[in-house]
Design a protein around this motif. Structure first.
Motif, PDB file in Angstrom:
ATOM      1  N   MET A  46     -32.490 -38.398  -8.270  1.00 51.54           N
ATOM      2  CA  MET A  46     -33.756 -38.223  -8.987  1.00 51.54           C
ATOM      3  C   MET A  46     -34.919 -38.824  -8.189  1.00 51.54           C
ATOM      4  SD  MET A  46     -32.557 -39.126 -12.906  1.00 51.54           S
ATOM      5  CE  MET A  46     -34.159 -38.829 -13.667  1.00 51.54           C
ATOM      6  N   ALA A  47     -34.714 -40.035  -7.663  1.00 53.91           N
ATOM      7  CA  ALA A  47     -35.773 -40.692  -6.901  1.00 53.91           C
ATOM      8  C   ALA A  47     -36.124 -39.895  -5.651  1.00 53.91           C
ATOM      9  CB  ALA A  47     -35.342 -42.108  -6.519  1.00 53.91           C
ATOM     10  N   LEU A  48     -35.115 -39.356  -4.968  1.00 56.73           N
ATOM     11  CA  LEU A  48     -35.389 -38.572  -3.766  1.00 56.73           C
ATOM     12  C   LEU A  48     -36.188 -37.316  -4.103  1.00 56.73           C
ATOM     13  CD1 LEU A  48     -35.136 -38.044  -0.776  1.00 56.73           C
ATOM     14  CD2 LEU A  48     -32.860 -37.056  -1.173  1.00 56.73           C
ATOM     15  N   GLN A  49     -35.863 -36.667  -5.218  1.00 52.03           N
ATOM     16  CA  GLN A  49     -36.637 -35.485  -5.613  1.00 52.03           C
ATOM     17  C   GLN A  49     -38.089 -35.860  -5.918  1.00 52.03           C
ATOM     18  OE1 GLN A  49     -34.295 -32.542  -8.238  1.00 52.03           O
ATOM     19  NE2 GLN A  49     -32.974 -34.343  -8.223  1.00 52.03           N
ATOM     20  N   ASP A  50     -38.296 -37.018  -6.544  1.00 48.08           N
ATOM     21  CA  ASP A  50     -39.666 -37.489  -6.781  1.00 48.08           C
ATOM     22  C   ASP A  50     -40.401 -37.714  -5.464  1.00 48.08           C
ATOM     23  OD1 ASP A  50     -39.699 -37.473  -9.579  1.00 48.08           O
ATOM     24  OD2 ASP A  50     -38.793 -39.456  -9.700  1.00 48.08           O
TER      25      ASP A  50
END
Length: 426
Positions: A46-50
């Motif tokens: 999720m953090a990488l997609q953000d």
């Protein structure tokens, strides 16, 4: 509007991807599950997609593995957006000064947070180790150290009671009548014997930070190396490596509490900003039971309107204080459960109805049940399979370049820091 993909729902041989819109994530997300079931992978994805969507992100990791993984996947175009806070990097310590505050409102907030941190560190059950008199000394001493343009750090607090010249120098800048009264009447009329009795008890709580070289070089800097207001406003990426194996459990705990307090203070400043200017910022805290404080309860109840989306995960519900549990069930819009124990299943079954306690305790690895906030409405619970770790983007920034840039932008050379602290404390 952008979104993150968190997994796939598989039903009767049909696979449906699960997309989680940004606006709904501002209602916060809580994830629970036993160790090794896939929670950290889902958070890191999720953090990488953000990051790829050019959002602002803060990821606090108590193990360091997710931070290392993310550092290897930062896109080339975001190299200069990364601020890495790694206390184990002793050669370039990044200052973290909780007393770095300017306005009376900011000072009141940080003093309250500092008192809360001392309770969490030394008297979590509130048995009296930290009591009203300690609070009184700490509150007045903190406000005194912060007076004047040069400010000060928490390491200078005990010095006020042992160095008369330093005390008088700081008192010259005081404007708060109650703090002035503390020094003139209360301390001025207390006998040396009673002062010394209290001073040993008071100063001992600062000993670990003053005598530990790593902590001294971080907490002793008069200005924080990271401007949290700027990190949030400019949609930057703050990666926090609090690996207990590298820096020790107490150090990781203390630094995590201070970091979350600094973030909360920066978020609350957005109250003076027009709502349409509050760009979303996403906070991820893995194994957050290590950092539980009243700050989290406040974050979950207030920060959504300021544009902060909080994502929390831990292994067992019983690890959390009662007020945090109540805040999660009352204020968190989205719940995700990987395999959990029977005690937690009994508490959470009604949140995931019609799934049963047996369903929650017998999930396979990487499978979860979710009840998400979607388009402002709470969805019916559903089952899903999480995604494997995402591939790195086509063009990634070299990890050594990210570390080098972050050192130059936010850290200071150890020798210079130690000379500065030595001068402050002399």
């Amino acid at each position: 509007m952008s979104y993150v993909k968190i997994g796939n729902n598989v039903f009767r041989s049909k696979t449906t991807p699960i997309f989680f819109p940004d606006s709904d994530r501002l209602r916060h997300t809580y994830m629970i599950g036993k160790t090794g079931v896939g929670k950290s992978t889902l958070f890191a994805n999720m953090a990488l997609q953000d990051i790829l969507n050019f959002h602002g992100v803060c990821f606090i990791d108590p193990h360091g593995e997710s931070i290392d993984w993310l550092l290897g996947r930062i896109p080339e175009g975001r190299l200069e957006d990364v601020a890495l806070f790694d206390p184990s990097d002793a050669e370039y310590p990044v200052g973290l000064n909780l007393l770095d505050a300017k306005t009376p409102q900011e000072k009141d907030f940080v003093v309250s947070e500092l008192i809360g941190i001392f309770y969490k560190l030394f008297d979590p059950q509130k048995t009296g180790i930290i009591g009203p008199q300690f609070e009184h000394w700490l509150r007045n001493a903190s406000l005194t150290v912060m007076s004047g343009e040069e400010g000060g750090s928490i390491l200078e607090i005990p010095k006020l009671f042992t160095d008369k010249r330093f005390e008088l120098k700081k008192r010259k800048s005081l404007k708060d009548p109650s703090v002035m009264e503390f020094w003139q009447n209360q301390m001025g009329k207390t006998s040396d014997f009673h002062k010394s009795e209290m001073l040993n008890y008071f100063s001992s709580k600062f000993g670990h930070f003053a005598n530990n070289r790593l902590m001294k070089n971080i907490l002793g800097q008069s200005q924080s190396g990271i401007n949290f207001d700027e990190i949030i406003a400019k949609q930057k990426i703050l990666l926090v490596n609090l690996s207990k194996g590298k820096i020790g459990e107490l150090n990781a705990f203390a630094l995590g509490l201070i970091l979350t307090a600094k973030l909360q203070a920066a978020i609350l400043k957005r109250s003076a900003m027009a709502q349409d200017k509050r760009l979303p910022f996403y906070l991820f805290v893995d194994e957050f039971q290590n950092l539980t404080s009243d700050t989290f309860a406040s974050m979950l109840s207030e920060s959504r309107k300021y544009g902060l989306g909080v994502h929390l995960t831990n292994q067992y519900f019983s690890q959390l204080p009662e007020n945090i549990r109540s805040s999660i069930l009352g204020n968190v819009g989205s719940l995700i459960a990987f395999q959990i124990g029977m005690e937690d299943a009994e508490k959470l079954t009604k949140e995931f109805h019609p799934f049963t306690e047996d369903d929650l305790t017998n999930l396979e690895k990487h499978n979860f049940y979710a009840r998400l906030s979607l388009n402002g409405q709470i969805s019916q619970p559903f089952s899903a399979v999480s995604l494997p770790p995402m591939d790195a983007p086509a063009k990634t920034a070299p990890e050594n370049e990210i570390v080098k840039f972050s050192r130059l932008a936010y850290g200071k050379v150890k020798l210079l820091v130690e000379e500065q602290i030595k001068y402050q404390m002399s």
